[in-house]
Design an enzyme around this catalytic site. Sequence first.
Site, PDB file in Angstrom:
ATOM      1  N   LYS A  11       0.849  -1.273  -0.059  1.00 27.35           N
ATOM      2  CA  LYS A  11      -0.097  -0.157  -0.126  1.00 27.35           C
ATOM      3  C   LYS A  11       0.885   1.285   0.098  1.00 27.35           C
ATOM      4  CE  LYS A  11      -2.433  -1.416   3.758  1.00 27.35           C
ATOM      5  NZ  LYS A  11      -1.873  -2.616   3.987  1.00 27.35           N
ATOM      6  N   THR A  12       1.856   1.315   0.745  1.00 26.98           N
ATOM      7  CA  THR A  12       2.699   2.338   0.911  1.00 26.98           C
ATOM      8  C   THR A  12       3.557   2.632  -0.226  1.00 26.98           C
ATOM      9  OG1 THR A  12       3.068   1.998   3.547  1.00 26.98           O
ATOM     10  CG2 THR A  12       4.448   3.519   2.133  1.00 26.98           C
ATOM     11  N   ASP A  20      -1.896   6.655   6.006  1.00 30.37           N
ATOM     12  CA  ASP A  20      -1.790   5.063   6.485  1.00 30.37           C
ATOM     13  C   ASP A  20      -2.638   4.929   7.634  1.00 30.37           C
ATOM     14  OD1 ASP A  20      -0.977   2.532   6.291  1.00 30.37           O
ATOM     15  OD2 ASP A  20       0.849   2.760   7.033  1.00 30.37           O
ATOM     16  N   THR A  78      -6.188  -1.419   6.807  1.00 32.41           N
ATOM     17  CA  THR A  78      -6.137  -2.883   7.051  1.00 32.41           C
ATOM     18  C   THR A  78      -7.746  -3.406   7.481  1.00 32.41           C
ATOM     19  OG1 THR A  78      -5.426  -2.647   9.434  1.00 32.41           O
ATOM     20  CG2 THR A  78      -3.636  -3.303   7.760  1.00 32.41           C
ATOM     21  N   ARG A  97       7.102  -7.575   1.972  1.00 32.09           N
ATOM     22  CA  ARG A  97       7.690  -7.098   2.933  1.00 32.09           C
ATOM     23  C   ARG A  97       8.379  -8.181   3.619  1.00 32.09           C
ATOM     24  NH1 ARG A  97       4.451  -3.927   7.064  1.00 32.09           N
ATOM     25  NH2 ARG A  97       4.383  -2.385   5.525  1.00 32.09           N
TER      26      ARG A  97
END
Length: 347
Positions: free
Chosen positions: A78-79, A123, A172, A231
């Site tokens: 997402k980031t 975020d 989320t 990640r």
Amino acid sequence: MADSILTHSSDNIQGLLNNKSLDVDLEPEILSLRPESLKDYIGQKEVVEALIIAIEAANLRKEPLDHILFHGPPGLGKTTLAHIIANEMNGHLTITSGPALDKGGELIGMLTHLEEGDILFIDEIHRIPKTVEEFLYPAMEDFAVDFVFDKGVHARSHRYRLNQFTMVGATTRVGLLSAPLRDRFGVFRSLDFYSIDDLIKITKRSAVLLEVAIDDQSALELSRRSRGTPRIVNRLLKRVRDYTMVRSDGKITLDVVDAALALEGVDKRGLTNLDRNYLKTIIDFYHGGPVGIETIAATLQEETDTLVDVVEPYLLKIGFVIRTSSGRKVSKAAYQHLKLPFQPELF
Ligand code: ADE
């Protein structure tokens, strides 16, 4: 008085930029494994395609990009996508998060400093306080902030115009977002766990950037043990690289992956100690469930949010946990993985 909000936010904007939002240019190390353009982005094909079309159309019309909301478990990009959108739109990126925006003044400070075409990334947007969220509605819809001065019969409002920007929100838990906020995003996309093939490509790309040799079998093994999450694959790759530099010959082989991941407590299915403790708590204390999430969290002495956001999504995805109306149940496959006897009469 409300004008103190504006003064407060203007005075503190540099402090805010230093503290609560991230100046992207100062963090090249953290971002080094991230792709910088959509053409380098691996996986999430439909999301990437939708973004390519939205960005190209906005550029053709010379208009700002619609506000975009990304939903999905942590670590899925997402980031990274917010960074890429800013790059592709040639805008500056300002990063903040719902919990960091505990006062309206901080958000106003950020909004008023955005230039035409800039991207504001928030975020964990579901954790933004309600009073702060209300500043977002006119900012997103009309590119304006409404200040209210004084109270009661003396109340007056003043509309401050903002430059046309694009908001990128990430969450989320899309279910926790209020309908008025959700509806102001023109593009809404869910990110799913990555396939093994995509994770292998990401592993090999990252290994090149990290200048470490990895064979096909090792890239496959790392990908299988990374919970469908870029990640995690990148983090484990770095640990495996450390291991081979210190204990082996600097190359990544299957033996090295096995030894390094054993040290990390990551098992053959990519589960960590926390995942296994979560499953064993349900099995040992609640006969495999069903049991409520708050009860599991209390027994484990963990935050409910951590279990719901971080632990459960992948266990649900691989079918180790089942969510029912009366709570969570552990599946037969999870018992087998943990090498525990499955007792269906208690299930
Ligand atoms: N690194 C982390 N995520 C990635 C992705 N989706 N594509 C390429 N490299 C990545």
